[in-house]
Design a protein around this motif. Structure first.
Motif, PDB file in Angstrom:
ATOM      1  N   ALA A   1      -4.999  -3.189   5.058  1.00 37.54           N
ATOM      2  CA  ALA A   1      -4.132  -3.570   3.807  1.00 37.54           C
ATOM      3  C   ALA A   1      -3.275  -4.634   4.164  1.00 37.54           C
ATOM      4  O   ALA A   1      -3.333  -5.975   3.435  1.00 37.54           O
ATOM      5  CB  ALA A   1      -3.147  -2.090   3.411  1.00 37.54           C
ATOM      6  N   LYS A   2      -2.688  -4.559   5.493  1.00 38.13           N
ATOM      7  CA  LYS A   2      -1.876  -5.759   5.770  1.00 38.13           C
ATOM      8  C   LYS A   2      -1.608  -5.550   7.385  1.00 38.13           C
ATOM      9  O   LYS A   2      -0.964  -4.328   7.647  1.00 38.13           O
ATOM     10  CB  LYS A   2      -0.467  -5.829   4.918  1.00 38.13           C
ATOM     11  N   GLN A   3      -1.620  -6.487   8.018  1.00 37.41           N
ATOM     12  CA  GLN A   3      -1.609  -6.407   9.322  1.00 37.41           C
ATOM     13  C   GLN A   3      -0.338  -5.503   9.978  1.00 37.41           C
ATOM     14  O   GLN A   3      -0.333  -4.837  10.686  1.00 37.41           O
ATOM     15  CB  GLN A   3      -1.308  -7.984   9.853  1.00 37.41           C
TER      16      GLN A   3
ATOM     17  N   PRO B   1       0.855  -0.819  17.397  1.00 36.42           N
ATOM     18  CA  PRO B   1       0.124  -1.933  17.123  1.00 36.42           C
ATOM     19  C   PRO B   1       0.199  -2.781  18.316  1.00 36.42           C
ATOM     20  O   PRO B   1      -0.878  -3.876  18.226  1.00 36.42           O
ATOM     21  CB  PRO B   1       0.820  -2.452  16.038  1.00 36.42           C
ATOM     22  N   PHE B   2       1.040  -2.958  19.049  1.00 37.61           N
ATOM     23  CA  PHE B   2       0.870  -3.636  20.291  1.00 37.61           C
ATOM     24  C   PHE B   2       0.105  -3.325  21.536  1.00 37.61           C
ATOM     25  O   PHE B   2      -0.192  -3.991  22.368  1.00 37.61           O
ATOM     26  CB  PHE B   2       2.531  -3.936  20.981  1.00 37.61           C
TER      27      PHE B   2
ATOM     28  N   PHE C   1       1.204  -3.264   8.660  1.00 39.68           N
ATOM     29  CA  PHE C   1       1.491  -1.973   8.164  1.00 39.68           C
ATOM     30  C   PHE C   1       0.897  -0.817   9.056  1.00 39.68           C
ATOM     31  O   PHE C   1       1.180   0.287   9.042  1.00 39.68           O
ATOM     32  CB  PHE C   1       0.898  -1.615   6.789  1.00 39.68           C
ATOM     33  N   GLU C   2       0.255  -1.178  10.259  1.00 41.92           N
ATOM     34  CA  GLU C   2      -0.397  -0.390  10.951  1.00 41.92           C
ATOM     35  C   GLU C   2       0.475   0.899  11.614  1.00 41.92           C
ATOM     36  O   GLU C   2      -0.030   2.056  11.367  1.00 41.92           O
ATOM     37  CB  GLU C   2      -1.048  -0.881  12.330  1.00 41.92           C
ATOM     38  N   SER C   3       1.696   0.636  11.752  1.00 41.80           N
ATOM     39  CA  SER C   3       2.785   1.635  12.300  1.00 41.80           C
ATOM     40  C   SER C   3       2.846   2.754  11.137  1.00 41.80           C
ATOM     41  O   SER C   3       3.095   4.043  11.730  1.00 41.80           O
ATOM     42  CB  SER C   3       3.952   1.098  12.755  1.00 41.80           C
ATOM     43  N   ILE C   4       2.540   2.431   9.931  1.00 44.41           N
ATOM     44  CA  ILE C   4       3.050   3.444   9.072  1.00 44.41           C
ATOM     45  C   ILE C   4       1.759   4.572   9.114  1.00 44.41           C
ATOM     46  O   ILE C   4       2.226   5.691   9.200  1.00 44.41           O
ATOM     47  CB  ILE C   4       2.939   3.030   7.557  1.00 44.41           C
ATOM     48  N   GLY C   5       0.598   4.193   9.603  1.00 39.96           N
ATOM     49  CA  GLY C   5      -0.599   4.819   9.815  1.00 39.96           C
ATOM     50  C   GLY C   5       0.010   5.747  10.977  1.00 39.96           C
ATOM     51  O   GLY C   5      -0.400   6.965  11.118  1.00 39.96           O
TER      52      GLY C   5
END
Ligand code: PFF
Length: 488
Positions: free
Chosen positions: A78-80, A481-482, A82-86
């Motif tokens: 959806a947007k780069q 994400p990192f 935002f990964e941490s929310i998942g």
């Protein structure tokens, strides 16, 4: 690697219901109704389902099927940023799994004990002293409670056998057996409960409508919290399950079916709980307030006591009750583990079996904490904090990130593609306004309560450790994400 898909639509629906229907339906709903206006609780609950539960379920199904990834991947697509929310959803599921598995373990012990009503007449002492061998404080671990440890091994083995076989042959097939079985057990239990003397009194307590409570803010808060918890939302699960849907899937209908089936299960289970408690109150000549309980106390102390007192079919009813708890817990556990394993498969591009082995190894190791003689304290503490800061925080970020920044209208257009019922603008309102407000309010009021008085009678050091688990989980989510695939 090609993404796995469900074999049939029914298979997906049953698996999603299997996730939603869990301990929350058995020991949380009926007490929430009893405490919050009885029968009238159904009104706020239904409104909560329509304005928050079902809209979020549609959003999560929509995200999974559109972005075709487990939660972190779906948010990332959806947007780069935002990964941490998942990841926070995945880690929340992980933290919950570690103790939910132990509760299923207890339930298996009770299932075995059903055959000779082995909990005896003092069910409180049986639970704390015989089974858990509870120590004096959270920091006194004193080794493992042997039966809990043995049951835990069985639980992990069952999860492993199902999970390693994959979406179609494992999860789908298992739920095709578990869900019909669970409903049959429920029907048997309802018949048994409502035909007991005094049962109707108990049910009267459960459902006696108190309309004045509708103006009570706390009742509405309880309804929204229950809807959210019971539907396994904000836990990365529903996104993961719907990522295995074929492209042309009817999202809206599926979301309604799953949510309404979950509500129906809870409501019906209330008849079992209050019918049986009504009988016990009648048999002891006391009021229902003297015997009513919720959560662990209800399932492992109040109800076993009532089951031992039944006028007939004691063994059968007890076995049916603990089998239903075990099956409900197992089908939810599978979904919790799948959320984690699937995220690992996406992130590190590893095979299912490796991801499942890794997930189960780490999670089983963490679950050992709850099998120690101090386990119950840690279970209570971690459960308390994760309920306030786990899935609710995910829900807040999810609705803001996807609803406002990515655009609720884009998800709505997607889900309307192949759905019979098309969702209208009311849905955007639920996602963008109702949900963030309700969820932020829930976090606010929980935080206020936590700050006003420390939770339970625990030493501050143990509460800090509980909060620490949550904080470390959040930190890992932010850092994930990192982490690059090359690490593998
Ligand atoms: N929805 C399931 C239940 O009601 O038990 C699964 C679940 C939800 C487990 C939330 C744990 C939890 F915190």
């Amino acid at each position: 690697m090609a993404r796995e898909v469900w074999n049939t639509r029914v298979g997906f629906i049953l698996a999603a219901i299997g996730s939603a229907v869990g301990l929350g339906n058995i020991w949380r709903f009926s007490y929430a109704a009893y405490e919050n206006g009885g029968g009238v609780f159904l009104i706020p609950y239904f409104i909560a389902l329509l304005t928050a539960g079902i809209p979020l379920m549609i959003l999560e199904f929509g995200m999974g099927s559109k972005f075709r990834g487990a939660a972190p991947m779906a948010f990332k697509r959806a947007k780069q940023g935002f990964e941490s929310i998942g990841w926070w959803g995945v880690i929340t599921s992980f933290i919950i799994t570690a103790y939910y598995s132990v509760i299923m373990g207890w339930s298996l012990v009770y299932l075995v004990k059903s055959f000779n009503l082995g909990w005896g007449s003092d069910t409180v002492s049986f639970f704390y002293d015989t089974l858990l061998q509870t120590s004096g404080s959270p920091w006194h671990f004193e080794g493992f409670a042997p039966s809990v440890l043995a049951a835990l091994v069985v639980v992990w083995f069952l999860i492993w056998i199902i999970e390693k076989k994959g979406v179609q042959k494992g999860i789908e097939r298992a739920n095709k057996v578990f869900m019909p079985l669970l409903w049959i057990l429920l029907i048997i239990l309802v018949f048994r409960a409502v035909t007991l003397p005094g049962a109707l009194n108990g049910i009267d307590w459960y459902l006696k409508p108190d309309f004045s409570r509708l103006t009570d803010f706390g009742v509405w808060q309880a309804a929204y919290a229950q809807a959210f918890y019971s539907l396994s939302l904000g836990m990365a699960i529903m996104i993961t399950y719907s990522s295995y849907l074929p492209k042309k899937s009817d999202i809206v209908n599926n979301a309604f079916i799953v949510s309404l089936a979950d509500g129906a299960f809870s409501f019906t289970m209330g008849f079992v709980v209050f019918g049986t408690l009504g009988y016990m109150a009648f048999a002891q000549g006391v009021g229902i307030v003297e015997v009513v309980d919720q959560g662990i106390g209800l399932a492992f102390m109040a109800l076993p006591k009532a089951l031992s007192m039944l006028p007939g079919l004691k063994v059968l009813t007890s076995a049916a009750f603990f089998l239903s708890i075990s099956v409900a817990a197992l089908s939810s556990l599978i979904s919790l583990i799948e959320a984690f394993a699937s995220a690992l498969m996406d992130k590190f591009e590893i095979e299912r079996v490796r991801a499942v082995n890794l997930t189960i190894a780490i999670c089983a190791l963490c679950s050992l904490l709850y099998a120690t003689k101090a386990g119950i304290y840690w279970l209570d503490i971690v459960d308390h904090f994760i309920n306030s800061y786990g899935m609710i925080i995910v829900g807040i970020f999810e609705t803001i990130a996807i609803g406002w920044i990515f655009g609720a209208d884009k998800i709505r257009a997607w889900v309307n593609n192949y759905s019979d019922i098309k969702v209208g603008a009311w849905w955007d309102l639920g996602i963008k306004v109702v949900l963030p407000i309700v969820l932020i309010y829930l976090v606010y009021s929980d935080t206020k309560a936590n700050l006003a008085a420390p939770y339970g009678d625990y030493p501050i050091s143990a509460l800090m450790a509980g909060v620490g688990v949550i904080a470390i989980g959040m930190l890992i989510s932010v850092l994930m994400p990192f982490v690059k695939r090359e690490v593998e």
